[in-house]
Design a protein around this motif. Structure first.
Motif, PDB file in Angstrom:
ATOM      1  N   LEU A   1       0.793  -1.189  -0.126  1.00 52.37           N
ATOM      2  CA  LEU A   1      -0.114   0.038  -0.031  1.00 52.37           C
ATOM      3  C   LEU A   1       0.713   1.394  -0.074  1.00 52.37           C
ATOM      4  O   LEU A   1       0.249   2.240   0.278  1.00 52.37           O
ATOM      5  CB  LEU A   1      -0.952   0.017   1.368  1.00 52.37           C
ATOM      6  CG  LEU A   1      -1.817  -1.040   1.238  1.00 52.37           C
ATOM      7  CD1 LEU A   1      -2.893  -1.328   2.548  1.00 52.37           C
ATOM      8  CD2 LEU A   1      -2.854  -0.797   0.107  1.00 52.37           C
ATOM      9  N   THR A   2       1.891   1.051  -0.345  1.00 52.80           N
ATOM     10  CA  THR A   2       2.972   2.170  -0.451  1.00 52.80           C
ATOM     11  C   THR A   2       3.533   2.403  -1.926  1.00 52.80           C
ATOM     12  O   THR A   2       3.500   1.575  -2.646  1.00 52.80           O
ATOM     13  CB  THR A   2       4.316   2.119   0.400  1.00 52.80           C
ATOM     14  OG1 THR A   2       3.776   1.526   1.735  1.00 52.80           O
ATOM     15  CG2 THR A   2       5.181   3.164   0.603  1.00 52.80           C
ATOM     16  N   GLY A   3       3.750   3.603  -2.314  1.00 52.33           N
ATOM     17  CA  GLY A   3       4.215   3.953  -3.408  1.00 52.33           C
ATOM     18  C   GLY A   3       2.624   4.895  -4.362  1.00 52.33           C
ATOM     19  O   GLY A   3       1.790   5.026  -3.666  1.00 52.33           O
ATOM     20  N   SER A   4       2.747   4.176  -5.611  1.00 52.81           N
ATOM     21  CA  SER A   4       1.797   4.771  -6.416  1.00 52.81           C
ATOM     22  C   SER A   4       0.689   3.580  -6.458  1.00 52.81           C
ATOM     23  O   SER A   4       1.148   2.649  -6.844  1.00 52.81           O
ATOM     24  CB  SER A   4       2.392   5.113  -7.901  1.00 52.81           C
ATOM     25  OG  SER A   4       2.928   6.298  -8.189  1.00 52.81           O
TER      26      SER A   4
ATOM     27  N   ALA B   1     -12.383   3.806  -8.107  1.00 52.99           N
ATOM     28  CA  ALA B   1     -10.906   3.816  -7.681  1.00 52.99           C
ATOM     29  C   ALA B   1     -10.093   4.895  -8.438  1.00 52.99           C
ATOM     30  O   ALA B   1     -10.633   5.348  -9.610  1.00 52.99           O
ATOM     31  CB  ALA B   1     -10.096   2.282  -7.879  1.00 52.99           C
ATOM     32  N   ARG B   2      -9.180   5.430  -7.573  1.00 52.78           N
ATOM     33  CA  ARG B   2      -8.344   6.713  -8.105  1.00 52.78           C
ATOM     34  C   ARG B   2      -6.880   6.441  -7.617  1.00 52.78           C
ATOM     35  O   ARG B   2      -6.679   5.903  -6.608  1.00 52.78           O
ATOM     36  CB  ARG B   2      -8.986   7.769  -7.401  1.00 52.78           C
ATOM     37  CG  ARG B   2      -9.310   7.966  -5.844  1.00 52.78           C
ATOM     38  CD  ARG B   2      -9.855   9.156  -5.423  1.00 52.78           C
ATOM     39  NE  ARG B   2     -10.864   9.324  -5.907  1.00 52.78           N
ATOM     40  CZ  ARG B   2     -11.723  10.685  -5.912  1.00 52.78           C
ATOM     41  NH1 ARG B   2     -10.974  11.599  -5.254  1.00 52.78           N
ATOM     42  NH2 ARG B   2     -12.976  10.860  -6.255  1.00 52.78           N
ATOM     43  N   PRO B   3      -6.038   7.250  -8.447  1.00 52.91           N
ATOM     44  CA  PRO B   3      -4.848   6.952  -8.402  1.00 52.91           C
ATOM     45  C   PRO B   3      -4.161   7.876  -6.951  1.00 52.91           C
ATOM     46  O   PRO B   3      -4.778   8.955  -7.190  1.00 52.91           O
ATOM     47  CB  PRO B   3      -3.934   7.239  -9.548  1.00 52.91           C
ATOM     48  CG  PRO B   3      -4.821   8.188 -10.401  1.00 52.91           C
ATOM     49  CD  PRO B   3      -6.271   7.554 -10.114  1.00 52.91           C
ATOM     50  N   VAL B   4      -3.534   7.190  -6.170  1.00 55.00           N
ATOM     51  CA  VAL B   4      -2.738   8.259  -5.206  1.00 55.00           C
ATOM     52  C   VAL B   4      -1.451   7.593  -5.030  1.00 55.00           C
ATOM     53  O   VAL B   4      -1.183   6.826  -5.456  1.00 55.00           O
ATOM     54  CB  VAL B   4      -3.713   8.183  -4.069  1.00 55.00           C
ATOM     55  CG1 VAL B   4      -5.110   8.506  -4.103  1.00 55.00           C
ATOM     56  CG2 VAL B   4      -3.688   6.498  -3.460  1.00 55.00           C
ATOM     57  N   THR B   5      -0.778   8.576  -4.325  1.00 58.41           N
ATOM     58  CA  THR B   5       0.606   8.423  -4.023  1.00 58.41           C
ATOM     59  C   THR B   5       0.982   8.308  -2.456  1.00 58.41           C
ATOM     60  O   THR B   5       0.534   9.343  -1.872  1.00 58.41           O
ATOM     61  CB  THR B   5       1.664   9.121  -4.650  1.00 58.41           C
ATOM     62  OG1 THR B   5       1.468   9.229  -6.221  1.00 58.41           O
ATOM     63  CG2 THR B   5       2.895   8.784  -4.374  1.00 58.41           C
ATOM     64  N   VAL B   6       1.399   7.222  -1.797  1.00 60.91           N
ATOM     65  CA  VAL B   6       1.807   6.936  -0.448  1.00 60.91           C
ATOM     66  C   VAL B   6       3.140   7.038  -0.451  1.00 60.91           C
ATOM     67  O   VAL B   6       3.724   6.104  -0.679  1.00 60.91           O
ATOM     68  CB  VAL B   6       1.031   5.906  -0.005  1.00 60.91           C
ATOM     69  CG1 VAL B   6       1.375   5.920   1.521  1.00 60.91           C
ATOM     70  CG2 VAL B   6      -0.647   6.026  -0.030  1.00 60.91           C
TER      71      VAL B   6
ATOM     72  N   VAL C   1       1.761   8.610   7.928  1.00 60.54           N
ATOM     73  CA  VAL C   1       1.594   8.459   6.542  1.00 60.54           C
ATOM     74  C   VAL C   1       1.918   9.666   5.738  1.00 60.54           C
ATOM     75  O   VAL C   1       1.305  10.765   6.278  1.00 60.54           O
ATOM     76  CB  VAL C   1       0.282   8.054   6.306  1.00 60.54           C
ATOM     77  CG1 VAL C   1       0.047   7.936   4.776  1.00 60.54           C
ATOM     78  CG2 VAL C   1       0.129   6.553   6.672  1.00 60.54           C
ATOM     79  N   ASP C   2       2.762   9.797   5.092  1.00 56.45           N
ATOM     80  CA  ASP C   2       2.896  10.890   4.104  1.00 56.45           C
ATOM     81  C   ASP C   2       1.991  10.402   2.591  1.00 56.45           C
ATOM     82  O   ASP C   2       2.560   9.581   1.956  1.00 56.45           O
ATOM     83  CB  ASP C   2       4.258  11.121   3.629  1.00 56.45           C
ATOM     84  CG  ASP C   2       5.282  11.743   4.785  1.00 56.45           C
ATOM     85  OD1 ASP C   2       4.614  12.170   5.839  1.00 56.45           O
ATOM     86  OD2 ASP C   2       6.281  11.599   4.875  1.00 56.45           O
ATOM     87  N   CYS C   3       1.325  11.212   2.264  1.00 55.25           N
ATOM     88  CA  CYS C   3       0.578  11.010   0.965  1.00 55.25           C
ATOM     89  C   CYS C   3       0.222  12.002   0.310  1.00 55.25           C
ATOM     90  O   CYS C   3       0.006  13.227   0.559  1.00 55.25           O
ATOM     91  CB  CYS C   3      -0.540  10.175   1.514  1.00 55.25           C
ATOM     92  SG  CYS C   3      -1.727  11.262   2.683  1.00 55.25           S
ATOM     93  N   SER C   4      -0.234  11.835  -1.145  1.00 54.21           N
ATOM     94  CA  SER C   4      -0.795  12.783  -1.964  1.00 54.21           C
ATOM     95  C   SER C   4      -2.328  13.377  -1.415  1.00 54.21           C
ATOM     96  O   SER C   4      -2.999  12.675  -0.889  1.00 54.21           O
ATOM     97  CB  SER C   4      -0.920  12.328  -3.477  1.00 54.21           C
ATOM     98  OG  SER C   4      -1.728  11.024  -3.412  1.00 54.21           O
ATOM     99  N   SER C   5      -2.706  14.315  -1.982  1.00 56.59           N
ATOM    100  CA  SER C   5      -4.035  14.735  -1.706  1.00 56.59           C
ATOM    101  C   SER C   5      -4.988  13.846  -2.242  1.00 56.59           C
ATOM    102  O   SER C   5      -4.696  13.420  -3.468  1.00 56.59           O
ATOM    103  CB  SER C   5      -4.039  16.192  -2.288  1.00 56.59           C
ATOM    104  OG  SER C   5      -5.534  16.625  -2.118  1.00 56.59           O
TER     105      SER C   5
END
Length: 297
Positions: free
Chosen positions: A111-114, A146-151, A172-176
């Motif tokens: 669950l980490t990365g794109s 589903a939508r793309p996010v970055t963790v 957790v550091d993540c994208s908006s």
């Protein structure tokens, strides 16, 4: 007259983001108040509030990356993917058999990365013009795409085994647009035992940190960040001359100057240190795409 700037507020549990906005309106004597990114009532932490003309900056803050600390409880699923919902499944001992530390870390790495993430059904995403959480509360079934996010970071800080559950304190550091509740749900589902969020705190939004925020009981007389300082925390700065500032404010382009920009959106600041607005390249020119109200002497 109300302040004209960005206010950082540390939201306590139990209040909605709208509740905080209402308190800021009263404290600053203005209706022109907005925020960059909702926090659920159970969540605490940083709300970036815009007051008066600085509300125009919020568009550029909403998309900033964020940092959260959270507690994930593995071993139970809930109807809302957090502790506010009803427990709908509890894992028995047999399902725990293959869940060791290595399996948990492998699940976190997955669950980490794109990644592609399905938001929680009780999110504020609109479906047919209505908020998903309103539809769920009305008894309707909601399927979100589903939508793309970055963790970029999903790290375990501590873990505890209590009453048949495994609790993980994480950062957790993540994208908006990333839902931490969905990370808890998906980690639990991947391990076969279910999971949900029991605590959530937002500690950073872009260049803004909760350590600089005020509590809701300290809003009267709270100091705001000047628009230029706030803009500099989320985008590069272009220093312009007084003549260039005047032209940008009047809608004129800075001809042949696009080479001065090193990002899609840049904060133009005049010699007095005031934010002129946000500019971008248009061909070979620089054009203002958002002008701030001029500071009155």
């Amino acid at each position: 007259m109300a302040s004209h700037g960005i206010l950082l507020v540390d939201k306590p549990a139990g209040l909605t983001s709208h509740d905080v906005v209402a308190r800021v309106r009263r404290a600053f004597g203005t209706r022109k108040v907005g925020h960059a990114g909702t926090l659920d009532p159970m969540a605490t932490g940083l709300l970036v509030i815009g007051i008066e003309g600085a509300t125009r900056l919020l568009t550029y803050v909403v998309g900033a990356d964020k940092t959260y600390t959270a507690t994930i409880r593995l071993g139970a699923r809930t109807s809302t993917d957090d502790a506010e919902g009803q427990i709908i499944d509890i894992a028995d001992g047999e399902r725990w058999a293959s869940v060791d530390d290595a399996a948990v870390m492998a699940g976190i790495r997955g669950l980490t990365g794109s990644i592609s993430q399905v938001p929680s059904s009780v999110s504020a995403i609109k479906v047919g013009g209505k908020r998903a959480y309103d539809l769920v509360r009305a008894g309707e079934s909601v399927e979100l795409a589903a939508r793309p996010v970055t963790v970029s970071r999903f790290e375990v800080l501590a873990q505890r085994r209590e009453d048949g559950f495994l609790e993980l304190d994480v950062i957790v550091d993540c994208s908006s647009g990333t839902y931490i509740r969905a990370l808890a749900r998906d980690l639990g589902d991947g391990l076969g035992v279910g999971g949900h969020l029991t605590a959530l705190r937002r500690t950073r939004v872009g260049g803004f940190a909760v350590t600089d925020a005020v509590g809701v009981d300290a809003l009267d007389g709270a100091v705001t960040l000047a628009p230029a300082e706030a803009a500099a925390r989320v985008m590069p700065v272009l220093h312009v001359t007084a003549d260039e500032a005047r032209d940008l404010r009047h809608g004129k382009r800075l001809s042949g100057q696009s080479g001065r920009l090193d990002a899609p959106a840049v904060a133009a600041v005049d010699p007095a240190g005031d934010l002129v607005g946000v500019v971008e390249a248009r061909g070979h020119d620089i054009k203002s795409v958002m002008n701030m109200p001029e500071v009155q002497a």
